[in-house]
Design a protein around this motif. Structure first.
Motif, short mmCIF file in Angstrom:
data_model
loop_
_atom_site.label_atom_id
_atom_site.label_comp_id
_atom_site.label_asym_id
_atom_site.label_seq_id
_atom_site.Cartn_x
_atom_site.Cartn_y
_atom_site.Cartn_z
N GLY A 136 0.83 -1.21 0.00
CA GLY A 136 0.00 0.00 0.00
C GLY A 136 0.86 1.25 0.00
N GLU A 137 0.25 2.33 0.45
CA GLU A 137 0.90 3.64 0.34
C GLU A 137 1.61 4.04 1.64
OE1 GLU A 137 -1.67 6.45 -1.66
OE2 GLU A 137 -1.01 7.98 -0.24
N ALA A 138 0.85 4.32 2.66
CA ALA A 138 1.46 4.78 3.92
C ALA A 138 0.46 4.55 5.05
CB ALA A 138 1.77 6.27 3.82
N PRO A 139 0.96 4.37 6.27
CA PRO A 139 0.05 4.16 7.39
C PRO A 139 -0.85 5.37 7.62
CG PRO A 139 2.34 3.71 8.01
CD PRO A 139 2.37 4.33 6.65
N GLY A 140 -2.04 5.10 8.13
CA GLY A 140 -2.94 6.17 8.57
C GLY A 140 -2.93 6.21 10.10
N GLU A 143 -3.10 2.75 11.89
CA GLU A 143 -1.86 1.99 11.66
C GLU A 143 -0.74 2.58 12.52
OE1 GLU A 143 -3.82 3.19 9.16
OE2 GLU A 143 -4.65 1.26 8.52
N PRO A 149 0.28 -2.26 9.34
CA PRO A 149 -0.36 -1.70 8.15
C PRO A 149 -1.79 -2.21 7.96
CG PRO A 149 1.69 -2.84 7.59
CD PRO A 149 1.39 -3.14 9.01
N PHE A 150 -2.61 -1.38 7.38
CA PHE A 150 -3.96 -1.76 6.95
C PHE A 150 -4.82 -2.35 8.06
CE2 PHE A 150 -2.12 -1.34 2.68
CZ PHE A 150 -3.15 -0.65 2.06
N ALA A 154 -9.73 1.33 5.68
CA ALA A 154 -9.27 0.79 4.40
C ALA A 154 -8.80 -0.65 4.58
CB ALA A 154 -8.14 1.65 3.84
N ASN A 176 3.78 -1.27 3.28
CA ASN A 176 3.55 0.00 2.58
C ASN A 176 4.85 0.51 1.99
OD1 ASN A 176 0.73 0.78 2.97
ND2 ASN A 176 1.22 0.78 5.16
N HIS A 254 -6.83 1.37 -4.73
CA HIS A 254 -6.58 1.33 -3.28
C HIS A 254 -7.92 1.25 -2.53
CE1 HIS A 254 -5.16 2.48 0.66
NE2 HIS A 254 -3.92 2.37 0.22
N1 URA Z 1 -3.55 2.93 3.54
C1 URA Z 1 -2.36 2.40 3.18
O1 URA Z 1 -1.91 2.56 2.06
N2 URA Z 1 -1.74 1.68 4.07
C2 URA Z 1 -2.19 1.45 5.29
O2 URA Z 1 -1.54 0.78 6.05
C3 URA Z 1 -3.44 2.00 5.62
C4 URA Z 1 -4.10 2.74 4.74
#
Ligand code: URA
Length: 283
Positions: A136-140, A143, A149-150, A154, A176, A254
């Motif tokens: 994925g992209e990055a933690p929110g 996370e 992650p995730f 999402a 991510n 995503h």
């Molecule tokens: N979106 C992401 O890309 N990664 C995450 O861990 C959570 C949301």
């Protein structure tokens, strides 16, 4: 104005900041980064250039040297030129022999400014060595709180998507392209993604999946070196060289985007079926 009205106004302002994604105080005073970017580059800081040192000679039965001791210096995002930080990231990532080592090296890496605002590293979830790795992209926020992650909204949708084709998060490996939460959940900058890239590439190598799902444009673009948006790249198989062998890469929308655009779930469903078919072929 009376104190209660004053208080209500402050609360309304804070609510506005949170809604706008401004939820981290970085400094006491604002900086004009555009003006700073016009200034000539600062002279290199006194730290000597980074070189990878030979491993310490083995002394009789002492325990393994701590990972961060194998590499000298701690290039810091705020004080070191980008090339020094990039060289350090590459050297650290290349030196990791296991995912655990990679995690520890990344945790000790100060070259990405996001580390300064995130609560903790969200390195991976699931099972290393699984046939499918999800990037994925990055933690929110969630996370960042849990270090996985995730796991937010999402992530819950991702769980349901995996469930729809008979998978779950224990039979995939999840990471991510940036392991620290960007303030206010903004998209990571290309510089932040590039600094973390050697770690991401090594994580893929060490996790050794057969299939990589890249979720959203940033992870697809950085892994495949493409510029096109995700609506053009999704739903097609690409190859990614991984040492001697090559990995199959499937870009997908995503889940955070699908939460905002539920009608597009039909594209995700098509892509999930492609993934299921590939897994069933057992390649
Ligand atoms: N979106 C992401 O890309 N990664 C995450 O861990 C959570 C949301």
């Amino acid at each position: 104005m009376d104190a209660a009205a004053d208080r209500d106004q402050w609360i309304a302002l804070l609510d506005f900041y949170v809604a706008a994604g401004v939820d981290v105080a970085l400094d006491e005073a604002p900086h004009d980064r555009f003006a700073e970017a016009d200034r000539p580059e600062l002279p290199a800081v006194s730290r000597p250039p980074l070189t990878v040192q030979p491993e310490e000679p083995q002394r009789a039965p002492s325990p393994e040297p701590r990972i961060e001791q194998r590499l000298p210096g701690l290039p810091n995002a705020a004080t070191q030129p980008a090339e020094v930080i990039a060289a350090d990231a590459r050297a650290r990532a290349a030196s990791a022999r296991t995912l655990e080592e990679l995690r520890a090296l990344l945790d000790a890496f100060d070259g990405c400014a996001l580390k300064g605002t995130a609560r903790q590293l969200a390195f991976a979830d699931g099972t290393p060595g699984s046939r499918v790795m999800i990037l994925g992209e990055a933690p929110g926020a969630e996370e960042d709180r849990t270090g996985k992650p995730f796991v937010g909204r999402a992530g819950q949708l991702l769980d349901r998507m995996l469930g729809a084709i008979g998978l779950d998060r224990n039979c995939v490996y999840i990471a991510n392209i940036v392991p620290w939460r960007p303030p206010g959940n903004r998209t990571p900058t290309p510089q932040e993604v590039a600094i973390c890239l050697p770690f991401t590439q090594r994580q893929i190598e060490l996790a050794a999946p057969d299939i990589l799902l890249t979720l959203g444009a940033p992870s697809t673009q950085v892994i495949l070196g493409l510029k096109e948006g995700i609506t053009r790249t999704r739903g097609r198989w690409y190859d990614y060289a991984l040492g001697e062998r090559s990995l199959r890469v499937l870009p997908m929308l995503h889940p955070a985007y699908l939460l905002r655009q539920p009608l597009h779930k039909r594209f995700a469903w098509r892509d999930l079926r492609l993934l299921r078919r590939e897994l069933d072929r057992g390649v």
